[in-house]
Every structure is written in C-alpha cells, then in structure tokens.
Motif scaffolding. Structure first.
Motif, PDB file in Angstrom:
ATOM      1  N   TRP A   1      50.846  30.099  25.734  1.00 21.49           N
ATOM      2  CA  TRP A   1      51.206  28.723  26.094  1.00 21.49           C
ATOM      3  C   TRP A   1      49.895  27.983  26.297  1.00 21.49           C
ATOM      4  CZ3 TRP A   1      53.912  26.908  31.249  1.00 21.49           C
ATOM      5  CH2 TRP A   1      54.312  25.575  31.101  1.00 21.49           C
ATOM      6  N   ILE A   2      49.591  27.044  25.436  1.00 23.18           N
ATOM      7  CA  ILE A   2      48.292  26.376  25.444  1.00 23.18           C
ATOM      8  C   ILE A   2      48.289  25.193  26.412  1.00 23.18           C
ATOM      9  CG2 ILE A   2      46.588  25.139  24.064  1.00 23.18           C
ATOM     10  CD1 ILE A   2      46.796  28.098  23.384  1.00 23.18           C
ATOM     11  N   HIS A   3      47.287  25.188  27.280  1.00 25.53           N
ATOM     12  CA  HIS A   3      46.992  24.070  28.164  1.00 25.53           C
ATOM     13  C   HIS A   3      45.609  23.543  27.765  1.00 25.53           C
ATOM     14  CE1 HIS A   3      49.825  25.288  31.700  1.00 25.53           C
ATOM     15  NE2 HIS A   3      50.256  25.831  30.567  1.00 25.53           N
ATOM     16  N   ILE A   4      45.471  22.249  27.696  1.00 27.06           N
ATOM     17  CA  ILE A   4      44.183  21.660  27.303  1.00 27.06           C
ATOM     18  C   ILE A   4      43.594  20.872  28.464  1.00 27.06           C
ATOM     19  CG2 ILE A   4      43.003  20.090  25.719  1.00 27.06           C
ATOM     20  CD1 ILE A   4      45.075  20.665  23.633  1.00 27.06           C
ATOM     21  N   SER A   5      42.320  21.135  28.747  1.00 31.62           N
ATOM     22  CA  SER A   5      41.581  20.326  29.731  1.00 31.62           C
ATOM     23  C   SER A   5      41.134  19.046  29.030  1.00 31.62           C
ATOM     24  CB  SER A   5      40.353  21.089  30.238  1.00 31.62           C
ATOM     25  OG  SER A   5      40.726  22.213  30.978  1.00 31.62           O
ATOM     26  N   ILE A   6      41.754  17.940  29.371  1.00 31.20           N
ATOM     27  CA  ILE A   6      41.442  16.670  28.709  1.00 31.20           C
ATOM     28  C   ILE A   6      41.714  15.540  29.696  1.00 31.20           C
ATOM     29  CG2 ILE A   6      43.749  16.461  27.688  1.00 31.20           C
ATOM     30  CD1 ILE A   6      42.295  15.385  25.146  1.00 31.20           C
ATOM     31  N   ASP A   7      40.800  14.587  29.751  1.00 31.43           N
ATOM     32  CA  ASP A   7      40.843  13.591  30.819  1.00 31.43           C
ATOM     33  C   ASP A   7      40.914  12.155  30.305  1.00 31.43           C
ATOM     34  OD1 ASP A   7      40.131  15.838  32.706  1.00 31.43           O
ATOM     35  OD2 ASP A   7      38.305  15.729  31.521  1.00 31.43           O
ATOM     36  N   SER A   8      41.142  12.009  29.017  1.00 37.72           N
ATOM     37  CA  SER A   8      41.338  10.665  28.459  1.00 37.72           C
ATOM     38  C   SER A   8      41.767  10.807  27.005  1.00 37.72           C
ATOM     39  CB  SER A   8      40.051   9.840  28.531  1.00 37.72           C
ATOM     40  OG  SER A   8      40.246   8.569  27.931  1.00 37.72           O
ATOM     41  N   PHE A   9      42.620   9.886  26.542  1.00 36.00           N
ATOM     42  CA  PHE A   9      42.957   9.851  25.121  1.00 36.00           C
ATOM     43  C   PHE A   9      42.178   8.732  24.433  1.00 36.00           C
ATOM     44  CE2 PHE A   9      45.827   6.899  27.099  1.00 36.00           C
ATOM     45  CZ  PHE A   9      46.064   5.900  26.164  1.00 36.00           C
ATOM     46  N   LYS A  10      41.126   8.252  25.101  1.00 39.62           N
ATOM     47  CA  LYS A  10      40.264   7.222  24.534  1.00 39.62           C
ATOM     48  C   LYS A  10      38.861   7.803  24.347  1.00 39.62           C
ATOM     49  CE  LYS A  10      42.880   3.454  26.646  1.00 39.62           C
ATOM     50  NZ  LYS A  10      42.844   2.233  27.479  1.00 39.62           N
ATOM     51  N   LYS A  11      38.307   7.620  23.181  1.00 37.80           N
ATOM     52  CA  LYS A  11      37.057   8.264  22.791  1.00 37.80           C
ATOM     53  C   LYS A  11      35.911   8.000  23.774  1.00 37.80           C
ATOM     54  CE  LYS A  11      33.553   8.229  19.098  1.00 37.80           C
ATOM     55  NZ  LYS A  11      33.376   9.693  18.939  1.00 37.80           N
ATOM     56  N   THR A  12      35.693   6.752  24.143  1.00 30.12           N
ATOM     57  CA  THR A  12      34.544   6.414  24.988  1.00 30.12           C
ATOM     58  C   THR A  12      34.627   7.122  26.335  1.00 30.12           C
ATOM     59  OG1 THR A  12      34.323   4.249  23.926  1.00 30.12           O
ATOM     60  CG2 THR A  12      33.250   4.549  26.059  1.00 30.12           C
ATOM     61  N   THR A  13      35.785   7.034  26.980  1.00 30.06           N
ATOM     62  CA  THR A  13      35.946   7.669  28.287  1.00 30.06           C
ATOM     63  C   THR A  13      35.871   9.187  28.154  1.00 30.06           C
ATOM     64  OG1 THR A  13      37.410   5.869  28.942  1.00 30.06           O
ATOM     65  CG2 THR A  13      37.392   7.824  30.344  1.00 30.06           C
ATOM     66  N   TYR A  14      36.553   9.714  27.138  1.00 30.25           N
ATOM     67  CA  TYR A  14      36.580  11.167  26.966  1.00 30.25           C
ATOM     68  C   TYR A  14      35.177  11.732  26.812  1.00 30.25           C
ATOM     69  CZ  TYR A  14      37.195  15.761  24.971  1.00 30.25           C
ATOM     70  OH  TYR A  14      37.094  17.113  24.750  1.00 30.25           O
ATOM     71  N   GLU A  15      34.376  11.164  25.935  1.00 24.57           N
ATOM     72  CA  GLU A  15      33.045  11.713  25.668  1.00 24.57           C
ATOM     73  C   GLU A  15      32.066  11.416  26.794  1.00 24.57           C
ATOM     74  OE1 GLU A  15      31.864  10.562  21.719  1.00 24.57           O
ATOM     75  OE2 GLU A  15      33.267  11.966  20.780  1.00 24.57           O
ATOM     76  N   LYS A  16      32.357  10.427  27.626  1.00 24.27           N
ATOM     77  CA  LYS A  16      31.537  10.188  28.809  1.00 24.27           C
ATOM     78  C   LYS A  16      31.744  11.294  29.840  1.00 24.27           C
ATOM     79  CE  LYS A  16      30.565   6.632  32.309  1.00 24.27           C
ATOM     80  NZ  LYS A  16      30.921   5.273  32.814  1.00 24.27           N
ATOM     81  N   ILE A  17      32.962  11.839  29.879  1.00 20.98           N
ATOM     82  CA  ILE A  17      33.298  12.894  30.840  1.00 20.98           C
ATOM     83  C   ILE A  17      32.991  14.274  30.273  1.00 20.98           C
ATOM     84  CG2 ILE A  17      35.196  14.028  32.072  1.00 20.98           C
ATOM     85  CD1 ILE A  17      36.527  11.236  32.235  1.00 20.98           C
ATOM     86  N   ARG A  18      33.479  14.545  29.069  1.00 16.76           N
ATOM     87  CA  ARG A  18      33.350  15.878  28.450  1.00 16.76           C
ATOM     88  C   ARG A  18      32.102  15.902  27.568  1.00 16.76           C
ATOM     89  NH1 ARG A  18      37.015  19.840  30.444  1.00 16.76           N
ATOM     90  NH2 ARG A  18      38.449  18.605  31.680  1.00 16.76           N
ATOM     91  N   ARG A  19      30.941  16.041  28.208  1.00 19.10           N
ATOM     92  CA  ARG A  19      29.659  15.975  27.510  1.00 19.10           C
ATOM     93  C   ARG A  19      29.507  17.139  26.526  1.00 19.10           C
ATOM     94  NH1 ARG A  19      26.077  12.835  30.787  1.00 19.10           N
ATOM     95  NH2 ARG A  19      27.335  11.091  31.516  1.00 19.10           N
ATOM     96  N   GLY A  20      29.232  16.792  25.272  1.00 20.31           N
ATOM     97  CA  GLY A  20      29.041  17.797  24.231  1.00 20.31           C
ATOM     98  C   GLY A  20      30.229  17.972  23.325  1.00 20.31           C
ATOM     99  N   ALA A  21      31.351  17.310  23.631  1.00 20.40           N
ATOM    100  CA  ALA A  21      32.565  17.442  22.821  1.00 20.40           C
ATOM    101  C   ALA A  21      32.689  16.279  21.838  1.00 20.40           C
ATOM    102  CB  ALA A  21      33.798  17.493  23.716  1.00 20.40           C
ATOM    103  N   SER A  22      33.309  16.562  20.705  1.00 21.13           N
ATOM    104  CA  SER A  22      33.671  15.534  19.738  1.00 21.13           C
ATOM    105  C   SER A  22      35.121  15.149  19.966  1.00 21.13           C
ATOM    106  CB  SER A  22      33.484  16.054  18.309  1.00 21.13           C
ATOM    107  OG  SER A  22      34.197  15.250  17.387  1.00 21.13           O
ATOM    108  N   PHE A  23      35.380  13.905  20.306  1.00 16.52           N
ATOM    109  CA  PHE A  23      36.738  13.448  20.571  1.00 16.52           C
ATOM    110  C   PHE A  23      37.640  13.685  19.362  1.00 16.52           C
ATOM    111  CE2 PHE A  23      39.907   9.998  20.296  1.00 16.52           C
ATOM    112  CZ  PHE A  23      40.616  10.249  21.453  1.00 16.52           C
ATOM    113  N   GLU A  24      37.129  13.360  18.164  1.00 17.34           N
ATOM    114  CA  GLU A  24      37.941  13.488  16.961  1.00 17.34           C
ATOM    115  C   GLU A  24      38.330  14.951  16.724  1.00 17.34           C
ATOM    116  OE1 GLU A  24      35.780   9.720  16.842  1.00 17.34           O
ATOM    117  OE2 GLU A  24      35.100  11.791  17.124  1.00 17.34           O
ATOM    118  N   LYS A  25      37.385  15.865  16.896  1.00 17.04           N
ATOM    119  CA  LYS A  25      37.676  17.283  16.668  1.00 17.04           C
ATOM    120  C   LYS A  25      38.670  17.814  17.694  1.00 17.04           C
ATOM    121  CE  LYS A  25      37.112  21.191  14.545  1.00 17.04           C
ATOM    122  NZ  LYS A  25      37.642  21.365  13.171  1.00 17.04           N
TER     123      LYS A  25
END
Length: 541
Positions: free
Chosen positions: A236-260
C-alpha cells in the motif's frame, strides 16, 4: 493522571477500541529505528525495549521494559516518553494522538486475524511491525534532519554515513513473527534506497504475502525492478508530498523534480486502484504550505487520493503549532472559512474529516496550557533522541578514526543544550508560558556542557560548539537558506589558527545568541572571515 472527564471523552471517541488500556502500542507493535533501537512506537524514544543485535527480537518483544509499559498503560497511566500523546489527549486532540491510532488499529487487526483463522499463538506475537531502520535518502527537505536523511547528514551536517546493524540475521529472526503480522510500515529515509528493506520484502512475499505492507516513499525513484517487486506482495503506497504546485513543492522537497514525482505518483495511483485501494498522500502542514491545504483536499479527492496530515512539531520555526497565538488564530479561521465543498463519497468524507481534525488539532495550540505542554513534550523528546542516537552507539557499530571519535564525544551535550535553548527562546518570543521545570531543563543542559568540557582546550570546545550549532539550527530551528557543506572544513582551518590570545571564557561563548551566531558563521567563505567574527566577539565580551 488525566482528568476523568477528559478520559471519558477520549474513550467515547475511541468507541469500543482497546478500552482496557490507554494505548495498545506496546502490546501490538514493534518500531525498529536507526542504530538497532527498538521501541513501541515512533514517538516514545525513552522506553527502549531492546537494541538489535545486542538483543534478539524474541528478547525485545518479551522484555521487562515492554511488560512494564503494558502494565502502566492498562492501569490508566502514560509511561515516561508518552508525553506527546498525553498532551494531545489533554488538549482533546483525540484524532491526532497515536494512542487512538493504535487503539483503532488493534481493533481492526484483531478482526483481520480472526477472519484469516490465524492460530491462537498469535496473541503472543505483535500484530504490526514498523521499520524506520536507516536514513538513506536522496532529498534534503527543509523540515528534515540528518537522522532521517543521509543527504542532509552528509551535506548540511558534515557527518559520515550512519551504520545499519539490520543484517541477514535480522531478517531470519523476523520470519517466525511474520505469520501473525497483519500490517507492516516502511519509512526512511527513502525506502526504495534501503537495501535491508528489499530483503524484508522478499521475506514477506515468501512467508506471508497477505500482510498489508505500507511503504512511505518520496516517489522520486521508480524502475522496472521496483515495479516487479511490488507485484509480489500486498503493498500500500503512501507518498510524502506537501504540495501539488511545483514552486511550493520544490521549495520544500529540495533535490526532487516535481514533474518526475507527479509522473511516479500517477503510476502508484493506478497500481493502488487496481488493488481496490486509495493511494495515500502524507502531507506536512507548515508555514510554507498551509494556505494551499483547502485546494489540496479538493485535488486529492478528485484524483481518488486519501490525504493524511502529519504532525509537524519540528523544525520549530516552520511548525504551525509554534506560531504566535494571533497568527495561529488567523490560520485556523482561514482554514475554517475555506473548507472545500466536496462531492458526496466515502473518500470525500474521510478527507474532509482529516481536514477538520487538522483544524481542531491546531486550535488546541491556541490554549496557553496546551502550548506549555507541547514545549515540555518537545524537550522530553529531544532529550530521548539525543541520549539514544549518540556517536558512542554509532562508533560501536562503525569504527571511526580517533579524531572523529574525540570530536563527537562532546557533540551530544552541545546538541541537547542548543535544542533546549532554541525551544525555550522560541516559547518566550511567542508568549508561551515557560515554567520552572522547563527552565531547569535548560540550566541543567548548560551546566552539563560546561562540566563535560571543562578539561578540554578552548579551541576544541569552540570547534564542537560551531559545528553542532550549524547542524542544530538548520535541523531543529528550521531554515530555508541552507549553509554549504564546506563550512565544516572552514571551521577546521579556523580552529587550527587559534592562538592563546584568542582564548575566551567558555561560558561567554555559551551565552551568545544562537541564531545570530549561526547567521554570522554558517555562511562565511573563509577561515579569515571567522577570524573577524572571533575578534568581534572578543570586543563584545
């Protein structure tokens, strides 16, 4: 002892789930964490049931510590280390407390065992196993720290890789437990980067593939090997994710590609739907993203995703719960006013319930008593973590060179002092009541630093002070502007240049502003810049 009226409300909220105990976690769960430490849950780091490989899994499950916790909880008392859940229940945040979470799970798991005709021996084995065994991770999220991310440990903390004692023998010891287990949770780090997890998943697929296996991933890694493995057991997959908007997401999750991440999340969503499950998003509500929460609830519901909200107490400068009361009041009022209107469905009902529980949880921190209780919980939790996850324990698993070992034997006392001081200073800044017991914790930790370091040279004292300050401020206070890893080499060069005329009283250094010192030292470009800083400090003192 919790007030009887609040206790009745708590039990009414739980329904008929595990009313024989305040919390069933020690009777149903084992939480395996870094350096071999095993506890009843992820919150209580004080009550260590055992340490692998020093203790076998059988010894850990039947240990005196485990039995004592079970007895205390059944008698209506929360043991030491359970302050977080006690605080939440007192503030009537029943839905957010792990005590209620485990109560509901124990009820559900007992039904599952009965449906699957698990043998009567099952009562002697845990229903659930939680794995948080290593910090291997490819991201440097702003709310995270080196204990949970190897990338942060390397780049922000300048520390070597953390050892992992969970070997092949550990997997073999797990196998006799697996026929009786209903659910397992795998956290990290990033689970798909932790080799030991691959071996445990193989064991689950062989021994009991029916186990619901929850994997909390950051969704940055997905390949054919992972896809094939996931087909072999009930994941059962759970994803750690804190925004569905690219700018906010990548500001929080440093090193991740939002698109990927969104591409991989879409794959996981299809996989879960094919198994009759909802993909889960685990969202960290913080000062950086709270305004997006109503939209996120609508988005997840439209996409068929369950949305859970994590409790974010740290870093304290990013947490919503530590906001000044007037600012937190505005957050609560805004979230109430912007409650999303969702189409009628079981998923919408659950997501909306979780949204309302988050608002209720945040509302509790508007009360002065609850804010004070939360401060005590953070102080207690930091003491447990600092004392358990020590360099001494690391060195026993992974030998270091003499210089590292000497440097790190003092780091934990500095770390404890810095964490206590940052928490208490932040409480003062937000007009949170700080009682004598909290102040005593701070003064005791300061005295401990001075006592432990009284016989070491000033330059060694200053080296550990500066390095640990950099690590703690970025991880515990929370910063969005992060220092470069090169700062640790610059500190080494600076320390090598210190002369007898540079020596100051250690207590004077201890009394410097932590945040100001971090800003003045963590972003310098050379040892010469630190020379200038020390000269300025000498002038002030």
């Amino acid at each position: 002892m919790i007030d009887q009226f609040i206790l009745k409300e708590y039990n009414d909220f739980r329904g008929d789930a595990s009313l024989h105990t305040m919390c069933p976690a020690p009777s149903m769960n084992l939480h395996f964490s870094q350096l071999g430490i095993v506890t009843a849950c992820c919150f209580n780091r004080t009550q260590v049931m055992g340490v692998y490989p020093k203790n076998s899994l059988e010894e850990i499950w039947r240990s005196d510590v485990a039995n004592k916790m079970r007895e205390e909880l059944q008698s209506g008392h929360f043991p030491s280390g359970c302050e977080k859940c006690r605080e939440q229940i007192i503030s009537r945040d029943f839905g957010g407390s792990h005590a209620n979470f485990y109560s509901q799970q124990a009820k559900h798991f007992a039904v599952k065992r009965a449906q699957e005709n698990v043998s009567d021996e099952s009562i002697n084995f845990p229903m659930k196993l939680e794995f948080n065994i290593h910090n291997n991770c490819n991201l440097q999220c702003v709310m995270c720290h080196g204990l949970a991310s190897s990338s942060i440990r390397l780049h922000r903390e300048g520390l070597p890789a953390m050892p992992n004692p969970y070997d092949e023998a550990f997997v073999e010891q797990l196998k006799p437990f697996l026929p009786y287990v209903v659910e397992t949770d795998f956290m990290g780090g990033e689970p798909f980067m932790i080799g030991a997890y691959q071996r445990i998943w193989e064991a689950i697929s062989e021994v009991n593939p029916k186990i619901k296996t929850c994997i909390l991933t950051n969704a940055t890694i997905l390949n054919d090997s992972i896809k094939t493995l996931l087909e072999r057991f009930n994941c059962w997959i759970h994803i750690s994710i804190d925004s569905f908007k690219k700018t906010t997401y990548e500001k929080i999750r440093r090193g991740a590609s939002f698109e990927k991440v969104m591409e991989n999340a879409a794959y996981f969503n299809v996989l879960m739907k094919s198994r009759g499950l909802n993909l889960v998003w685990r969202y960290c509500p913080m000062r950086l993203n709270w305004e997006e929460i109503p939209e996120t609830v609508s988005y997840c519901t439209e996409e068929g995703i369950k949305l859970f909200f994590n409790q974010v107490d740290s870093p304290i400068h990013l947490s919503l719960t530590t906001l000044p009361v007037d600012e937190l009041q505005k957050v609560v009022e805004t979230l109430k006013a912007q409650e999303p209107v969702l189409p009628a469905s079981p998923l919408a009902t659950e997501n909306l319930r979780n949204y309302r529980e988050l608002i209720h949880r945040l509302s509790g921190y508007l009360e002065q008593e609850n804010r004070s209780n939360a401060l005590h919980s953070r102080l207690q939790a930091s003491e447990a973590v600092v004392n358990q996850y020590t360099s001494e324990r690391e060195n026993s698993l992974n030998k270091r060179n003499k210089s590292d070992a000497l440097n790190e034997q003092f780091s934990h006392v500095f770390r404890g002092y810095f964490i206590n001081r940052l928490n208490i200073e932040q409480a003062h800044q937000t007009n949170t009541k700080v009682d004598e017991s909290a102040l005593k914790v701070l003064s005791t930790s300061q005295k401990l630093v001075l006592e432990k370091t009284q016989d070491i040279p000033f330059e060694h004292f200053l080296e550990v002070y500066l390095k640990e300050l950099v690590r703690v401020v970025s991880g515990i206070w929370g910063v969005t502007k992060v220092h470069d890893r090169s700062i640790f080499g610059i500190i080494d060069e600076f320390i090598s240049r210190i002369s007898p005329s540079d020596v100051l009283a250690k207590k004077e250094i201890m009394e410097l502003s932590l945040l100001k010192t971090y800003e003045e030292t963590a972003f310098v470009k050379s040892a010469e810049d630190l020379d200038v800083w020390l000269e300025d400090v000498k002038q002030l003192t």
